[in-house]
Enzyme design. Structure first.
Site, PDB file in Angstrom:
ATOM      1  N   ALA A 133       0.838  -1.214   0.000  1.00 34.63           N
ATOM      2  CA  ALA A 133       0.000   0.000   0.000  1.00 34.63           C
ATOM      3  C   ALA A 133       0.871   1.262   0.000  1.00 34.63           C
ATOM      4  CB  ALA A 133      -0.911  -0.016   1.221  1.00 34.63           C
ATOM      5  N   GLY A 135       0.069   1.329  -3.311  1.00 34.46           N
ATOM      6  CA  GLY A 135      -0.094   0.619  -4.564  1.00 34.46           C
ATOM      7  C   GLY A 135       0.612   1.155  -5.784  1.00 34.46           C
ATOM      8  N   ARG A 160      -5.299   0.057   4.862  1.00 40.24           N
ATOM      9  CA  ARG A 160      -4.631   0.556   3.660  1.00 40.24           C
ATOM     10  C   ARG A 160      -4.916  -0.309   2.433  1.00 40.24           C
ATOM     11  NH1 ARG A 160       0.016   3.766   4.146  1.00 40.24           N
ATOM     12  NH2 ARG A 160       1.291   2.330   2.919  1.00 40.24           N
ATOM     13  N   CYS A 255      12.747   4.866   2.583  1.00 36.25           N
ATOM     14  CA  CYS A 255      12.811   6.305   2.354  1.00 36.25           C
ATOM     15  C   CYS A 255      13.435   6.984   3.571  1.00 36.25           C
ATOM     16  CB  CYS A 255      11.436   6.881   2.032  1.00 36.25           C
ATOM     17  SG  CYS A 255      10.177   6.536   3.267  1.00 36.25           S
TER      18      CYS A 255
END
Length: 520
Positions: A133, A135, A160, A255
């Site tokens: 998610a 997606g 999600r 990230c």
């Protein structure tokens, strides 16, 4: 490299210097780069979208956006390393544009598009996304397989999954099954995969440019010593190795800048695998990447960690990102038979200890597909390579015929919900209209710009006689500039009632959010 003279908020910069201070030694080789780093984190992040490869080219998308925004100079720029992507100004709300609601493009931060690019995908591969998610990466991978074959998209947060499925529906993805659960405990009964993506949950430092409030909550010591988060990342990567076929590829990404969540995780799993897993050197033409670290905090990593990729925002004008591409020991990434995908096991093909889900269209549902094709004037071969199955009482889902989903884990959804049969008359869903609307030769209504905007906010409108020439009263596919928008009801009194989903009706800059799920 962006200019060093961009103005920054002094208070924001001071806060970032404090919470990012431990990375200053990593940016000491180039004079002034530490300050460039802080300045980059203070700048808003550009928006980025990629064009749907089955619906329009990136140049067509660029022309469409430029004409729609009526901007001079142009509001967009191509992404040098990604042939399908465009950069837009910071703050650009792609989800409030009609072309986004129509599934012509998807908004995804530039750096976040990198993992799918490094998966080395081609039709015939079996793919698993352990942390899928909302997606965007799943859709990238599914479309790279030609929207055929098998992708499993898993996420730990059940809430999600709806957003994940909504994005897949809007983009017309029919080769994905979604599952819910802890990716670190994904059952081995699912079988092995040619490609596994672990876009791991992380401390998210790299998202500071689009999540400004995060800076006040970042605790460098907590990030460095968050054993719970690092344990989850280790479990996910270990599970990916277990589920990957010999010769297959695993992409691990985060990230965050934190080496504890990046190189340290990869290094530990490499050590555990004792030569059965290797980092693959990769390069992306047109993208400025930096090598992974081989030492941090008194810890030495294997020299091969230099093959990891780091994205620093002052060098790329993106968010911060980390990617490692790993290959599992084996002669080939794919069995001979896998180049011709099958929907169920073939005798002697490959000894796998997993069972396929048997998906059949009930006999009482056989009439729906011919009736739909007749109603909209679709070509007779429109269902080729596809299968319909009943997942709930609400109606039928559409799935790639060669999709080979396992029995375990239990799927939350398989394919695209395209036909509601629990109402009279049955209704093609918006996702179904976006998928097949271009091929309709009757029961089609082309709208002008003003009518388009009215339709997207669920207003009733009165089409001109010429717009109704190919339609009789009943359900029609609504298009704008040849691109399907959804379904409407053409009444005997000559009006068109919008059946655009209320949860998608945040388009064209009106109040409300863009689409997150089908709502049908």
């Amino acid at each position: 490299m962006p200019s060093r003279h961009n103005s920054t908020d002094p208070d924001q910069a001071a806060l970032l210097r404090r919470c990012m201070a431990r990375y200053q030694p990593l940016l000491a080789d180039e004079p002034g780069e530490w300050e460039d780093f802080i300045a980059a984190l203070c700048r808003p992040l550009p928006a980025c979208v990629w064009a749907h490869p089955e619906r329009l080219s990136v140049s067509e998308l660029a022309d469409l956006i430029q004409a729609e925004e009526n901007a001079d100079p142009p509001v967009l720029a191509p992404v040098a390393w990604s042939p399908d992507a465009l950069c837009l100004p910071a703050g650009f709300k792609a989800g409030q544009r009609w072309w986004y609601c129509a599934g012509l493009a998807h908004a995804q931060e530039e750096a976040s598009q990198l993992p799918a690019r490094l998966m080395d995908l081609r039709p015939g591969l079996r793919v698993l996304d352990l942390c899928a998610a909302p997606g965007g990466k799943t859709a990238q991978m599914a479309l790279a397989l030609g929207n055929r074959g098998t992708v499993l998209a898993n996420d730990f947060a059940r809430e999600r999954i709806a957003a994940l499925q909504g994005n897949l529906d809007r983009l017309g993805v029919v080769n994905v099954s979604t599952t819910w659960g802890d990716g670190g405990n994904f059952p081995a009964a699912a079988g092995r995969f040619d490609r596994v993506l672990v876009d791991a949950p992380c401390s998210s430092e790299g998202t500071l440019r689009r999540n400004r409030s995060l800076a006040g909550r970042l605790d460098p010591d907590l990030i460095a010593n968050n054993r719970r988060l690092q344990g989850r990342q280790l479990a996910l990567l270990r599970k990916a190795v277990q589920l990957c076929r010999p010769g297959g590829r695993i992409v691990y990404s985060t990230c965050t800048f934190a080496p504890e969540e990046n190189e340290s995780i990869v290094s530990r799993v490499l050590e555990e695998q004792a030569g059965r897993l290797a980092l693959r050197p990769v390069a992306v033409e047109g993208l400025t990447t930096s090598p992974g670290l081989t030492a941090w905090g008194g810890q030495q990593f294997d020299a091969s960690l230099v093959h990891c990729l780091r994205l620093w925002p002052q060098r790329t004008d993106t968010g911060g990102f980390f990617v490692a591409v790993l290959e599992k020991e084996g002669d080939a990434p794919q069995s001979e038979q896998a180049s011709e995908p099958v929907s169920e096991p073939v005798s002697g093909q490959e000894s796998e200890s997993w069972a396929f889900a048997k998906l059949l269209t009930p006999a009482e549902d056989d009439h729906w597909l011919p009736a739909l094709a007749e109603h909209y004037g679709w070509p007779v071969d429109i269902w080729r390579g596809l299968m319909a199955h009943r997942q709930t009482r609400r109606g039928l889902h559409l799935l790639a015929a060669d999709h080979a989903a396992p029995l375990l884990p239990t799927a939350e959804g398989r394919g695209l919900f395209f036909l509601r049969t629990n109402i009279r008359p049955p209704k093609l869903t918006t996702a179904g209209a976006l998928l097949f609307g271009r091929m309709a030769s009757r029961q089609v209504m082309e709208l002008d710009r003003e009518q388009r905007n009215a339709y997207l906010v669920r207003q009733t409108l009165t089409p001109r006689p010429a717009q109704c020439a190919d339609s009789r009263p009943g359900q029609v596919i609504v298009r704008y500039c040849g691109h399907p928008l959804g379904v409407g009801l053409f009444t005997r009194s000559g009006t068109l009632e919008s059946l655009f989903p209320s949860r998608w009706s945040g388009c064209v800059g009106v109040a409300g959010a863009g689409p997150s799920r089908s709502g049908e």
